[in-house]
Design an enzyme around this catalytic site. Structure first.
Site, PDB file in Angstrom:
ATOM      1  NE  ARG A  16     118.485   8.808 -14.007  1.00 43.83           N
ATOM      2  CZ  ARG A  16     117.232   8.482 -13.689  1.00 43.83           C
ATOM      3  NH1 ARG A  16     116.805   7.254 -13.888  1.00 43.83           N
ATOM      4  NH2 ARG A  16     116.409   9.383 -13.171  1.00 43.83           N
ATOM      5  CG  HIS A 702     116.733  -7.555 -21.144  1.00 41.91           C
ATOM      6  ND1 HIS A 702     116.680  -8.877 -20.763  1.00 41.91           N
ATOM      7  CD2 HIS A 702     117.147  -6.874 -20.055  1.00 41.91           C
ATOM      8  CE1 HIS A 702     117.066  -8.984 -19.499  1.00 41.91           C
ATOM      9  NE2 HIS A 702     117.346  -7.783 -19.053  1.00 41.91           N
TER      10      HIS A 702
END
Length: 763
Positions: A16, A702
């Site tokens: 990641r 978000h």
């Protein structure tokens, strides 16, 4: 000679790396140059991984800083007015503002983020393009050409990847006037022409143009537009491969096969019935790419089965045959070789993106050189895997099968209809009008992650870990009580992920260490692997929720993940139907719901965030899916008394297609994400006259921006115009685990104030 190629590769990195770089950049810890350097390193590494695996034609343009659709919006100049940079030239700041929204910046002022929704029937989210009635398109983002130059400088043979013009328009939405997206096609095509000309000037031979909407039920006007659009684009230089995936072409097969392009890719994993009829419809000059390796699951391919198809195709096509994964490998983890803790037998059954490339290469090599020793070894290993899985005793469990066989219709019905249940629930819960709550999770702080990691490493004893999590729960409860929320949650500090946490406690699941898949932006998930029959050995959440309830006199929600979401956000079995796997999960969750009720919990939330995501792309398959998906939810939820309230939550979705099935789930309260759409998503519930209670999200979790209470009041007023206020709840759009405590508390203060203001107005 058959040719191997890839439609796309995961961009996040095996560990990641992109996620970590993005989040450092957003915190101001990594500048633009540093972020771009990470991108270059990842692209170079990923091209080399694919090349080393045996892929001959490498994808370029599959990398994105946040989302590939957003990258195309910048490339085409589709930048909403609220994000227009003063300099006129978009930057990374512009891109991230469009994705995340901004409270204030030099480029954009204050602006809410663009709408986020699911990429077809996957758990990947894309940023919805916003088209204005006077929309103009111009090439304004150089990323694709820079990456082609990068790849060429490294000696790679590349195939740039574009989202096709029809798919791009289909994915967008119109803003500020009545017009059809399709009317914009003639304005958009010249930009594609300019891109193709510049790629040809860079020495590119093939360009992959993704048109996955060819696997949908398309209106006739859109079918006609395909012919019109590609007749214009055929004049532009370079060879063009149209890529379709996620489903079969069906009635669009003839249309796709006859488009004036040089090649066609089809998905034979999702739609094997397309073969061999496609061979009879394909013009003799055209390349056919067959996607025979599953780009969306982790199980190894049966190479003998795939090879039989490819050999039949090769007899007809000869050198016009290409071999590929079914779709972009964006939906797969990066590299199985990193997994050092998986059971050896189970690991032998798996293939991540690198291994899928190796499978594509092995198949291609076998076609071109049947006696190749390496390819023959790969075929032999595949046969051993198929035999191992077929004979493994760990997959099938008689007790689970017996319980499934004993299910009756009564198991998926509540004792009384909603109109009777809700009165008993209101009497028991004693909540005010417009009750406030959250969706479940609170910030996952570094301290929480460090404690979880220390516990896994044996540095914290079970008792020490439990006390650490109890401390986090106490903090979450105290904050909520101080804020004045009406229905509390325990905060889910002990949970790593809403699916993985439960999967870890169910028999029949397995887990990877590095099986990360991008969901959106820097958000990554690590889907668990369903390898066998599923069951719950013991309670999973009861002690945590029971402890939280002892800390407050207010109502505490129990928080669970629903069977459909557990299934769709895992890598499922391929030897058992999705329906059967969902029912196994439903029975396990049913046991947990009943145990929570027995522990005195009055509200249980069973999240079905992925419910709409599972809808088949073709309408002909909808009803079957909706029937078993709704039944699975009811099977999980319906074993409780009338006065126990069942909630569910759903993520960004177009609800019109599934509203009847949502009603058939018969949850007492549904919470949904609506703030980015300015409450437009509530229209489906209004038009259908949805009978149960609804909590439309009043702010977007978000985004890091904190909306003021006036903004939330405005949204609540819109909601109250569509849904009777007596049936409205007030909540954020989604869980708060990705947010920081400061912004979480600030937003919730405003949310509670908004609810109180509207209560006063309604009173």
């Amino acid at each position: 000679m058959a040719l191997s190629h890839s439609l796309g590769f995961p961009r996040i990195g095996a560990d990641r790396e992109l996620k970590k770089a993005l989040e450092a950049h957003w915190k101001g810890e990594l500048d633009d140059a540093g972020l771009r350097a990470v991108g270059r390193q990842l692209r170079a590494a990923h091209w080399q991984l694919q090349k080393d695996a045996g892929i001959e034609l490498l994808p370029v343009g599959d990398f994105a800083w946040y989302d590939q659709v957003l990258s195309h919006s910048l490339a085409f100049g589709v930048i909403p007015e609220r994000f227009r940079p003063q300099s006129g030239k978009p930057s990374l700041d512009t891109l991230f503002a469009m994705a995340r929204g901004v409270s204030h910046s030099s480029c954009c002022g204050a602006a809410h983020a663009q709408e986020l929704t699911k990429w077809f029937d996957t758990n990947y989210h894309y940023l919805v393009p916003e088209f204005s009635v006077d929309q103009q398109f111009q090439l304004s983002w150089e990323q694709l050409f820079e990456e082609v130059e990068e790849a060429h400088s490294l000696g790679h043979k590349v195939k740039p990847v574009l989202i096709g013009p029809l798919t791009y328009l289909w994915l967008g939405k119109t803003k500020g006037g009545e017009f059809e997206r399709l009317d914009l096609l003639e304005r958009l095509l010249p930009v594609y022409g300019e891109i193709l000309q510049r790629l040809a000037a860079q020495g590119v031979e093939w360009v992959q143009i993704d048109e996955p909407i060819l696997a949908l039920d398309l209106p006739q006007a859109w079918k006609n537009a395909f012919e019109r659009g590609y007749n214009i684009l055929q004049r532009e230089p370079g060879k063009k491969l149209i890529a379709t995936y996620f489903g079969g072409l069906e009635d669009n097969l003839g249309l796709a096969a006859n488009l004036p392009v040089d090649g066609l890719h089809i998905d034979l994993v999702r739609a094997p019935e397309q073969f061999p009829s496609i061979l009879d419809r394909l013009p003799t000059y055209k390349v056919l790419s067959l996607g025979v390796v599953n780009g969306r699951n982790v199980w190894r391919t049966d190479l003998d089965k795939a090879l039989a198809i490819l050999q039949q195709a090769q007899e007809r096509l000869g050198e016009r045959l290409w071999v590929a994964p079914s779709c972009s490998l964006l939906h797969s983890p990066v590299d199985l070789n990193l997994e050092d803790q998986l059971d050896s037998e189970l690991k032998s059954w798996l293939a991540f993106a690198v291994q899928k490339c190796e499978e594509v290469a092995a198949l291609t090599t076998t076609l071109n050189d049947p006696q190749n020793a390496k390819a023959q070894a790969a075929l032999a290993a595949s046969r051993a895997v198929q035999a191992s899985r077929a004979q493994s005793p760990r997959i099938h469990k008689p007790a689970v099968q017996a319980r499934l066989a004993a299910i009756s219709a009564a198991d998926s019905r509540r004792q009384s209809p909603f109109v009777q249940r809700i009165e008993r629930q209101r009497a028991r819960l004693q909540l005010p009008a417009l009750p406030t709550t959250t969706i479940g999770s609170f910030p996952q702080t570094p301290a929480i992650r460090q404690a979880r990691q220390a516990f896994k490493q044996g540095k914290l004893s079970p008792a020490e870990y439990r006390e650490a999590m109890h401390g986090e729960i106490r903090h979450a409860v105290e904050v909520q009580e101080n804020l004045g929320l009406d229905v509390l949650v325990h905060g889910e500090a002990e949970r790593n992920d809403m699916v993985e946490y439960f999967a870890e406690q169910l028999d029949g699941y397995a887990f990877s260490r590095f099986g990360w898949v991008q969901s959106y932006g820097s958000r990554c998930v690590k889907p668990a692997l369903i390898y066998g029959d599923l069951s719950r050995p013991q309670p999973m959440t009861v002690e945590w929720i029971r402890y939280a309830q002892t800390l407050t006199g207010k109502v505490m929600k129990g928080m669970l993940t629903g069977p459909v979401t557990m299934l769709l956000w895992s890598f499922p079995r391929e030897d058992l139907s999705r329906e059967q796997q969902a029912r196994q999960l439903a029975l396990a969750i049913r046991d947990e719901v009943q145990d929570l009720e027995a522990a005195g919990i009055k509200i249980v939330q069973i999240d079905e965030a992925a419910f709409r995501e599972g809808l088949p792309l073709r309408q002909a398959g909808w009803q079957d899916y909706l029937d078993w998906a709704a039944e699975a939810f009811r099977l999980a939820a319906c074993g409780v008394r009338d006065d126990t309230q069942i909630h569910t939550h759903m993520c960004y979705s177009e609800f019109n297609d599934v509203i009847e099935a949502i009603a058939a789930m018969d949850a007492d309260v549904i919470t949904i994400e609506t703030s980015r759409s300015d409450m437009q998503l509530l229209e489906a519930f209004e038009a259908f006259n949805y009978p149960n209670d609804i909590g439309p999200g009043v702010y977007d979790i978000h985004s890091p921006r904190v909306p003021d209470s006036a903004e939330m009041v405005k949204l609540l007023r819109k909601a109250a115009q569509r849904i009777p206020a007596a049936r409205l709840w007030v909540n954020p759009d989604c869980g708060l685990k990705t947010r920081a405590w400061a912004e979480t508390e600030a937003a919730l203060v405003n949310m509670v104030a908004a609810a109180r203001q509207l209560r006063g107005e309604l009173a």
